[in-house]
Enzyme design. Structure first.
Site, mmCIF file in Angstrom:
data_model
loop_
_atom_site.group_PDB
_atom_site.id
_atom_site.type_symbol
_atom_site.label_atom_id
_atom_site.label_comp_id
_atom_site.label_asym_id
_atom_site.label_seq_id
_atom_site.Cartn_x
_atom_site.Cartn_y
_atom_site.Cartn_z
ATOM 1 N N SER A 101 -13.248 -9.255 -4.595
ATOM 2 C CA SER A 101 -14.237 -8.485 -3.851
ATOM 3 C C SER A 101 -15.648 -8.646 -4.417
ATOM 4 C CB SER A 101 -13.803 -7.019 -3.818
ATOM 5 O OG SER A 101 -14.605 -6.261 -2.953
ATOM 6 N N ASP A 240 -20.463 -8.087 0.789
ATOM 7 C CA ASP A 240 -20.022 -8.414 -0.567
ATOM 8 C C ASP A 240 -19.150 -9.661 -0.512
ATOM 9 O OD1 ASP A 240 -17.769 -7.289 0.622
ATOM 10 O OD2 ASP A 240 -17.097 -6.316 -1.223
ATOM 11 N N ASP A 242 -16.021 -10.478 -0.501
ATOM 12 C CA ASP A 242 -14.881 -10.673 0.391
ATOM 13 C C ASP A 242 -15.116 -10.105 1.791
ATOM 14 O OD1 ASP A 242 -14.620 -7.945 -0.226
ATOM 15 O OD2 ASP A 242 -12.437 -8.026 -0.185
ATOM 16 N N ASP A 244 -15.656 -6.982 2.993
ATOM 17 C CA ASP A 244 -15.217 -5.676 3.493
ATOM 18 C C ASP A 244 -16.275 -4.593 3.287
ATOM 19 O OD1 ASP A 244 -14.959 -5.365 0.758
ATOM 20 O OD2 ASP A 244 -12.877 -4.672 0.808
#
Length: 443
Positions: A101, A240, A242, A244
């Site tokens: 992430s 960000d 990833d 999400d």
């Protein structure tokens, strides 16, 4: 039972240490495959962000899954919410995302989604953990899985994202700065926003495996705020690593976090008569959000920190929107997990529907000064039970009354104690309260 390997958001750590090794990924793939194969559906999707260690972990997971008879479907670099969506649409039994992430490149992680596109239940995670501790035994060669790759996954997800934007509007005439954090949205987000009509100025779209989240994206907003002003753009949107999380910037350079984005989306749904119940935040959500929603007559409820807890409370209340101030915004009518692109599009839809700028849309909410202090504490003394801490807490809460609040919590992964104070006071006073309380923690 306490989980041995899975944390609050899958398995995460520094590459080459502890659980983020090829050996463990191989065993995890085999163990997960053993559990997931019980459903009879042997198709499992694998996606990843662009960090360099993803290649290693993907290969190890693939080997483990195939040895358990699972058919891995390789999606390549894709946002985490894209795997959640595609797992459901491909009718796979599960989806796996290799990502850490918002963490730096030298960390990585592995998390799972169920066939419904939501995070695996703790029950299934415990079943996988029980298998990990067993001896690895391959299925018969005739029953082994055979991996294959989906080449049009990005195109499918781009069309899904566009479908969540109101069909009667476009982004034509708008100049938008898009920061993809050199992460998983680099080949998705700019296309989505430009295909909806905007002029896109892309940043953070040259991943090299080690520059993910490096001074860019939703966790480092200075660069995009500066670029929006330089380009005289209408607004900016940042994701960000990833994909999400989402944060936005108005034309003045003001950064809007998850609290402000939730407020804008909730108010827009109320205006259109499409708000289902209320909105969910977390214990970290700004008191200004709660007050602003109350003024509109919108119910507000707080969950524990973590998007899993936000979603659980949304389900319990029968509500369709929730968010963390970090930028995890969940619009459950579209997807049952946080999706930065989709959430950003809902804000853009509110802008076009109201014919208001992002700057004007945020004016209905005033954020209170909020200070967060993190202190490494003595493991032998629980700060939540310490007499000095509790005495100071009572003193500060007495001074604040209904004009503010204090939140104390321990990290779930390390001996770090977090003190959050917010109030309808000057930032200097709020900082003083936070530091005074933090000083009572035994380090």
């Amino acid at each position: 039972m306490n989980k041995k390997y899975f944390g609050t958001d899958g398995i995460r750590g520094k590459v080459g240490e502890s659980l983020i090794t090829p050996e463990f990924a191989l065993k995890l793939g085999w163990a997960a495959g053993r559990v997931l194969a019980k459903s009879g559906n042997k198709k499992v999707l694998i996606g990843k962000d662009p960090r360099i260690s993803g290649y290693m972990l993907e290969a190890a997971l693939q080997a483990g899954l195939t040895s358990a008879g699972i058919i891995p479907v390789l999606m390549g670099p894709m946002p985490t919410p894209a795997i959640a969506y595609l797992t459901h649409t491909f009718r796979a039994t599960a989806g796996i995302v290799i990502s850490a992430s918002h963490n730096p490149y030298y960390d990585n992680g592995i998390k799972f989604f169920s066939d419904e596109g939501i995070k695996l239940s703790e029950k299934v995670e415990l079943e996988i953990e029980a298998e990990i501790d067993k001896e690895l035994k391959c299925v018969d060669s005739s029953e082994m899985g055979k991996a294959y790759r989906i080449n049009d996954a990005a195109g499918r997800y781009i069309e899904f994202c566009k479908s969540t934007f109101p069909s009667e509007f476009s982004l034509a005439g708008l100049k938008v700065v898009v920061d993809c954090a050199n992460g998983a949205t680099y080949h998705i987000a700019p296309s989505v926003i430009s295909e909806l009509g905007a002029e896109v100025i892309a940043m953070g779209v040259e991943p090299n495996g080690v520059n993910i989240n490096l001074n860019c994206g939703a966790t480092s907003m200075d660069a995009i705020a500066k670029r929006v002003i330089e380009e005289k753009a209408d607004f900016g949107v940042a994701f960000d690593g990833d994909g999400d999380r989402v944060m936005m910037v108005d034309h003045t350079g003001h950064v809007l976090d998850g609290d402000e984005l939730l407020y804008i989306i909730a108010r827009d749904k109320l205006r259109k008569g499409k708000l289902k119940g209320g909105a969910v935040g977390t214990k970290m959500s700004n008191l200004g959000l709660e007050q602003a929603l109350k003024t509109l007559g919108i119910p507000f409820d707080r969950s524990d920190v973590g998007d899993r807890h936000v979603m659980e409370l949304m389900k319990k209340n029968g509500w369709s929107i929730g968010a963390e101030n970090s930028g995890h915004v969940i619009c459950a009518e579209h997807l049952a997990t946080g999706d930065g692109i989709v959430s950003g599009l809902q804000v853009m839809g509110a802008m076009q529907g109201s014919r208001m700028s992002l700057h004007d849309l945020r004016q209905g909410m005033r954020k209170y000064p909020q200070i967060l202090e993190s202190i490494r504490y003595n493991n032998e003394i629980d700060p939540l039970q310490d007499e000095d801490v509790l005495k100071e807490l009572a003193r500060i809460e007495g001074l604040l009354g209904e004009r503010g609040r204090v939140l104390l919590r321990k990290s779930g992964t390390e001996p770090v104690f977090r003190v959050m104070v917010e109030a309808d006071e000057s930032e200097e006073k709020v900082l003083g309260y936070a530091k005074s309380l933090a000083s009572k923690v035994k380090v």
